[in-house]
Design an enzyme around this catalytic site. Structure first.
Site, mmCIF file in Angstrom:
data_model
loop_
_atom_site.group_PDB
_atom_site.id
_atom_site.type_symbol
_atom_site.label_atom_id
_atom_site.label_comp_id
_atom_site.label_asym_id
_atom_site.label_seq_id
_atom_site.Cartn_x
_atom_site.Cartn_y
_atom_site.Cartn_z
ATOM 1 N N GLU A 222 -21.358 6.386 7.832
ATOM 2 C CA GLU A 222 -22.597 5.637 7.701
ATOM 3 C C GLU A 222 -22.651 4.446 8.650
ATOM 4 O O GLU A 222 -23.708 4.157 9.240
ATOM 5 C CB GLU A 222 -22.774 5.160 6.252
ATOM 6 N N GLU A 223 -21.546 3.741 8.811
ATOM 7 C CA GLU A 223 -21.553 2.528 9.629
ATOM 8 C C GLU A 223 -21.802 2.809 11.114
ATOM 9 O O GLU A 223 -22.116 1.895 11.869
ATOM 10 C CB GLU A 223 -20.240 1.756 9.457
ATOM 11 N N ASP A 242 -26.425 1.647 -1.856
ATOM 12 C CA ASP A 242 -25.778 0.849 -0.815
ATOM 13 C C ASP A 242 -26.059 -0.615 -1.129
ATOM 14 O O ASP A 242 -26.773 -0.929 -2.076
ATOM 15 C CB ASP A 242 -26.326 1.255 0.565
#
Length: 346
Positions: A222-223, A242
């Site tokens: 995701e990052e 999140d």
């Protein structure tokens, strides 16, 4: 349902997950850790080719499927080059706030499996030596890793087996305070990943079934922008869990669950977002609705990949994102309650 009785479980599992270095692209140990917990609880659990962990929970209606996702990859660094004095120059993985890393302890992982410790420092680290020690920029051109080994040259460092492309993972410094705060790096998003694990524990202990077939997805990229690109193909809705944003021009507090109406990528599904607001009101869950000015999530990757899936985003209010982060147990529990309400567990 008494969600508060699971706070100790959350603290235990959060400490364990946060202690595992797992920068994007380097998540094998964290993946295995989450996999083992879910499998031990008796759920059908699998790892995808890219490393996501997908936990399948049978619903009362298995003809329709939804998913919750949180990511277990974090920000990090990678060795870019070695200086003539034996320091490691760095390249960011994701988008850490580099000035906050000045003075942080770290681990350096070599391709041969050896792990060395070090400290991330300004290249002007001493006030007694450097006239610009206080005001030299803290960026990837002016910061480096000092290795805790006797090295004075490129050759000394190479002899340790360290090379460009090795991961540098810095300490999370996880603390739960008596006043109810969780402060740590990487609450984004290991705090929410632990909430997913806690929800699995609750459903197991209380013998609860969600309304629909449900996938709990722990994503691993995701990052760096594509964590949600490879989620199960049969889902109709995705609830991203999140971090919620706290700060300028935002209403959310650390004690609340944040419902995101829109982020950088665009608005979230109107009907899903409205439902989450209504569920919060119905179940007396302390919430805030906000627009995040500099943010994207697993949903953006899902949509960019062409998936025909509605999506919404919630998470505990987190202060200081991508730096020294902090949230409150109340915000975490409010998020857990809203997750349960969305799945019709309460």
């Amino acid at each position: 349902m008494n969600f508060e009785q699971y706070q100790d479980y959350f603290r235990q599992e959060a400490h364990a997950l946060l202690s595992i270095d797992s920068a994007s692209g380097f998540t094998t140990r964290a993946t295995q850790h989450v996999y083992d917990i879910a499998a031990a609880l008796g759920y059908h659990t699998e790892k995808t080719n890219l490393g996501n962990v997908i936990v399948t929970v049978d619903g009362k209606d298995n003809d329709h499927a939804v998913a919750l996702s949180s990511h277990i990859d974090t920000l990090g660094l990678m060795v870019r080059s070695i200086t003539s004095e034996g320091y490691l120059m760095m390249s960011a993985v994701g988008s850490p706030i580099l000035p906050t890393l000045d003075g942080e302890y770290c681990n350096i992982y070599t391709r041969s499996g050896k792990v060395y410790t070090g400290t991330i420092l300004s290249l002007s680290p001493a006030i007694h030596v450097f006239p610009d020690a206080s005001d030299r920029p803290r960026d990837d051109k002016n910061m480096a890793v000092r290795i805790d080994e006797t090295v004075h040259s490129v050759e000394d460092v190479q002899a340790l087996g360290i090379m460009p492309g090795d991961y540098i993972c810095y300490e999370p410094k996880t603390v739960f305070t008596e006043s109810g705060f969780l402060k740590s790096r990487f609450i984004d998003d290991k705090g929410c990943a632990t909430l997913l694990l806690t929800l699995l524990k609750i459903m197991k202990d209380e013998n609860l079934k969600p309304a629909k077939k449900t996938y709990l997805c722990f994503t691993t990229h995701e990052e760096i922008g594509y964590g949600g690109a490879t989620l199960p193909a049969d889902i109709e809705e995705l609830l991203v869990v999140d971090m919620g944003c706290v700060g300028d021009d935002l209403t959310c507090k650390e004690e609340q669950v944040s419902i995101c109406a829109k982020d950088t990528f665009g608005p979230y599904d109107y009907d899903m977002t409205t439902e989450l607001i209504q569920l919060s009101v119905k179940h007396e869950i302390d919430y805030a609705t906000d627009i995040y000015p500099r943010y994207s999530s697993d949903a953006a990757a899902l949509w960019r990949s062409g998936n025909d899936v509605r999506a919404a985003l919630i998470g505990p209010g987190v202060h200081g994102s991508h730096g020294m982060e902090r949230t409150h147990m109340d915000g975490l529990m409010n998020t857990l309650k809203l997750m349960a309400a969305y799945l019709e567990l309460i």
